[in-house]
Design an enzyme around this catalytic site. Structure first.
Site, PDB file in Angstrom:
ATOM      1  N   ASP A 217       0.578  -0.889  -0.129  1.00  0.00           N
ATOM      2  CA  ASP A 217       0.118   0.049  -0.112  1.00  0.00           C
ATOM      3  C   ASP A 217       0.779   1.036   0.090  1.00  0.00           C
ATOM      4  O   ASP A 217       1.932   1.413   0.594  1.00  0.00           O
ATOM      5  CB  ASP A 217      -0.463   0.263   1.476  1.00  0.00           C
ATOM      6  CG  ASP A 217      -1.613   0.847   1.284  1.00  0.00           C
ATOM      7  OD1 ASP A 217      -2.562   1.385   0.419  1.00  0.00           O
ATOM      8  OD2 ASP A 217      -2.338   1.391   2.090  1.00  0.00           O
ATOM      9  N   GLU A 281       1.496  -0.604  -4.854  1.00  0.00           N
ATOM     10  CA  GLU A 281       1.073   0.607  -5.207  1.00  0.00           C
ATOM     11  C   GLU A 281       1.946   2.371  -5.282  1.00  0.00           C
ATOM     12  O   GLU A 281       1.667   2.808  -4.301  1.00  0.00           O
ATOM     13  CB  GLU A 281      -0.308   1.145  -4.365  1.00  0.00           C
ATOM     14  CG  GLU A 281      -0.848   2.062  -4.917  1.00  0.00           C
ATOM     15  CD  GLU A 281      -2.066   2.545  -3.556  1.00  0.00           C
ATOM     16  OE1 GLU A 281      -3.109   3.154  -3.773  1.00  0.00           O
ATOM     17  OE2 GLU A 281      -1.711   2.514  -2.541  1.00  0.00           O
TER      18      GLU A 281
END
Length: 537
Positions: A217, A281
Site C-alpha cells: 500500500d 502501489e
C-alpha cells in the site's frame, strides 16, 4: 539464505523452473468486505472468498490479491491495521485464512496479501504505548513526532490526503504526530531501525504460511525528507494562492523519497527466497518516477495507474501505454481500476459502450510484458454502484463528496436473489439493487455477456502465453490503435470508434477476436472497439 527468524519460509519453486510465476500471470483484486459473506453479518469474509474460488479459477486468473483482513477499528475499512499478523473477527480467523490458501493452491491459484507499511491504526499496541507512555515508550520512535512550529502550530505545511493538516497535537507530550491519511492512521517512522525489523518479521510470518506475494500500500510514501521542510506550492496552483489541501502542494518532502527504495531492496532477498511477488502501489503520475522502484533489486512490479482516474481518450490511452511500456520494459501490473476510483466501465462511457471499450483496452494490455490485474466485478462489466449520499461510508466522502469510493465498493452481484447472493443479512454498504443482467448468474448463461467474453479472452491469453516472450515489436498503427508482436504472438486493439486497418509485420492467424476482426491480404481490419490476439503462422 540462512535466517534466524521465527518464521521459516517454505520453498515453493519447482525444480528447473525458469523465470517467475508472475511473468505471464493475471491477477484479480478481491475487496474482502464486498466479495462474499459466509455468515450473514453483511460483511465479506475469508470463508466466503474460499467458497467462491472456483469462480476465479474458471474465469482464468492466476493470482488473487486480498485487501486487508487484519484486526482493525475500520476507520478506513481495514487500511488502519491494528495487528499485522492476525485476522479481524469480522473476516474470520487465521485458520480460515489457512483454509482459503490451501483451497486456492489446490485450484492452481496463488494468493497475495495487502501489506500496509506506511502507517498503523491508532489502536495498534505500538501507538497506544507511544501515546500513553509518551517519550518514555519503547515504541515512541516507531512513529513520526515533531515539535510545534514557533507559533505553536503544526511543524510544517503538509496536508493529509483525507483532508486537513497532516499533523495532530498530543497535549500530554507537547508534540505533533504525522498522518498522511486519517488521524487514526499515524505514520510509521522508517528512520527507526526497529520498524524495519518488525516488518521483516511480518513478511516472514505470512511467507511461512505460504502466501505468494504482497501488494504494498502507498509504496511511494514510507519515508520523509529528514528536514521536514515546507512543501512548495503545486505548479498548478494560481500564484499568490494559499495552499489549503493536499493537492495544492508539490510533494517534494513527504512523498517519493529515495530512501523508500532502500526499504524494498532490504525486502527483496526475503521475497526471492520464497519466489514471492513484491507489487507496489506507487501512485506517481510519471512512469519515469516509478522506474526506480522496480530497478534492480527493489520491487518486482508496480501498478500502472496512468489510466485509472481518466475518462475515455483512445489516442492518449494508446500513446500512454506505449510510453509506459518503453520506460519499464520488464513490465507493469496493468490495471484499469481498483477499489479507490470509479469503475472502468463508468469512466469509459457506461453501458455496452463502456464494456466494449474496456475489453478492447484489455486486449491491448494483455499482451504487454507484465501482470494485468482485474478488479472484482470487472469481469461482469460492472458500472459504479448507486449509493445514496446519506449511505456513503468512505471517509473521503466527508471531505470530497465527488471522490467518494463507495460506488466502486458495492457488494459483488452473484445471483438475481436477495442482495445478489452476497449475504443473507444486510450488506455493510447499502446500495441500489443491480439489474439481473449485471449478475454472474445471468451472465454465465449468456454467450455474449461481458463475463463470457472476458473469460474467453483470459483463456485465449493463457492458451497463447507460450509464444508471448521477448521484447515488444510495435507495428505501425493509426492514433488510438495499439498493435505489437512479441515472438510468436501479437496483440492488436482499436480503441477508437471508427474502423481501422493495420498492416501486420509477418505472417499471422487470428487466435481470438473481440468485436469485428478480419485478416486477409489487405491487412488486419479492426472494427470500432475491436481487438485480436494473433499467432505466427
Amino acid at each position: 539464505m540462512t535466517t534466524t527468524s521465527r518464521y521459516p519460509i517454505p520453498d515453493t519453486r519447482s525444480a528447473g523452473e525458469a523465470g517467475h510465476w508472475w511473468d505471464e500471470a493475471v491477477g484479480y483484486e478481491v475487496y474482502v468486505r464486498s466479495f462474499a459473506d459466509s455468515n450473514g453479518d453483511g460483511i465479506g469474509d475469508l470463508a466466503g472468498i474460499a467458497e467462491r474460488l472456483p469462480h476465479l479459477a474458471d474465469l482464468g486468473v492466476d493470482v488473487i490479491w486480498l485487501t486487508p483482513f487484519y484486526p482493525s477499528p475500520q476507520a478506513d475499512f481495514g487500511y488502519d491495521v491494528a495487528d499485522h499478523t492476525d485476522v479481524d473477527p469480522t473476516h474470520g480467523t487465521l485458520a480460515d485464512f489457512d483454509e482459503l490458501l490451501a483451497r486456492a493452491h489446490d485450484l492452481g491459484l496463488r494468493v497475495m496479501v495487502d501489506l500496509v507499511p506506511n502507517h498503523t491504526s491508532s489502536e495498534h499496541r505500538w501507538f497506544r504505548s507511544a501515546l500513553g507512555e509518551g517519550v518514555d515508550s519503547p515504541f515512541r520512535d516507531h512513529y513520526v513526532w515533531r515539535d510545534p512550529a514557533p507559533d505553536g502550530g503544526p511543524p510544517n505545511n503538509w496536508f493529509s490526503i483525507f483532508g486537513g493538516r497532516a499533523w495532530t497535537f498530543d497535549e500530554a507530550s507537547g508534540q505533533y504526530y504525522m498522518h498522511l491519511f486519517l488521524p487514526e492512521q499515524p505514520d510509521l517512522n522508517w528512520a527507526e531501525p526497529a520498524v524495519g525489523e518488525a516488518f521483516t518479521e511480518i513478511l516472514r510470518f505470512w511467507l511461512a504460511r505460504g502466501v505468494d506475494g504482497f501488494r504494498i500500500d502507498v509504496a511511494h510514501s514510507l519515508t520523509e525528507d529528514p528536514s521536514f521542510a515546507d512543501n512548495p506550492p503545486s505548479p498548478d496552483l494560481p500564484p499568490g494562492t494559499e495552499p489549503t489541501e493536499f493537492d495544492h502542494l508539490d510533494h517534494v518532502h513527504d512523498l517519493d523519497q529515495a530512501s523508500n527504495v532502500d526499504v524494498y531492496r532490504s525486502w527483496r532477498p526475503i521475497a526471492d527466497e520464497a519466489d514471492a511477488l513484491l507489487l507496489g502501489e506507487v501512485y506517481l503520475a510519471e512512469p519515469e518516477r516509478v522506474w526506480r522502484y522496480v530497478d534492480d533489486g527493489a520491487l518486482h512490479r508496480a501498478f500502472f495507474f496512468g489510466l485509472n482516474r481518466r475518462d475515455w481518450d483512445p489516442v492518449a490511452f494508446a500513446a500512454d501505454l506505449r510510453h509506459a511500456a518503453a520506460v519499464i520494459p520488464q513490465g507493469w501490473a496493468w490495471v484499469q481500476g481498483s477499489h479507490d476510483e470509479s469503475r472502468n466501465v463508468s469512466r469509459f462511457g457506461g453501458g455496452d459502450l463502456g464494456v466494449e471499450r474496456a475489453l478492447a483496452l484489455w486486449v491491448a494490455m494483455f499482451g504487454l510484458p507484465g501482470t494485468p490485474v482485474l478488479y472484482q466485478g470487472e469481469e461482469l462489466g460492472l458500472p459504479d454502484g448507486e449509493v445514496a449520499p446519506e449511505d456513503r461510508l468512505d471517509p473521503v466522502a466527508a471531505v470530497r463528496p465527488d471522490d467518494a469510493r463507495d460506488p466502486a465498493r458495492t457488494p459483488m452481484p452473484w445471483t438475481t436473489g436477495r442482495h445478489h447472493g452476497f449475504t443473507t443479512g444486510e450488506p455493510w454498504l447499502r446500495s441500489a439493487p443491480r439489474p439481473p443482467g449485471e449478475t454472474l448468474e445471468h451472465q454465465a448463461r449468456d454467450a455474449g455477456s461481458p463475463y463470457r467474453r472476458m473469460r474467453d479472452l483470459l483463456w485465449a491469453r493463457r492458451r497463447t502465453r507460450v509464444g508471448r516472450r521477448g521484447a515488444v515489436r510495435w507495428w505501425p498503427a493509426p492514433p488510438g490503435v495499439v498493435a505489437y508482436a512479441r515472438d510468436g504472438v501479437a496483440h492488436a486493439a482499436n480503441l477508437t470508434d471508427v474502423p481501422v486497418t493495420v498492416a501486420p509485420r509477418g505472417s499471422w492467424v487470428v487466435d481470438h477476436a473481440v468485436g469485428e476482426v478480419t485478416l486477409d491480404d489487405a491487412g488486419l481490419r479492426l472494427g470500432p472497439r475491436a481487438g485480436a490476439i494473433l499467432e505466427g503462422a
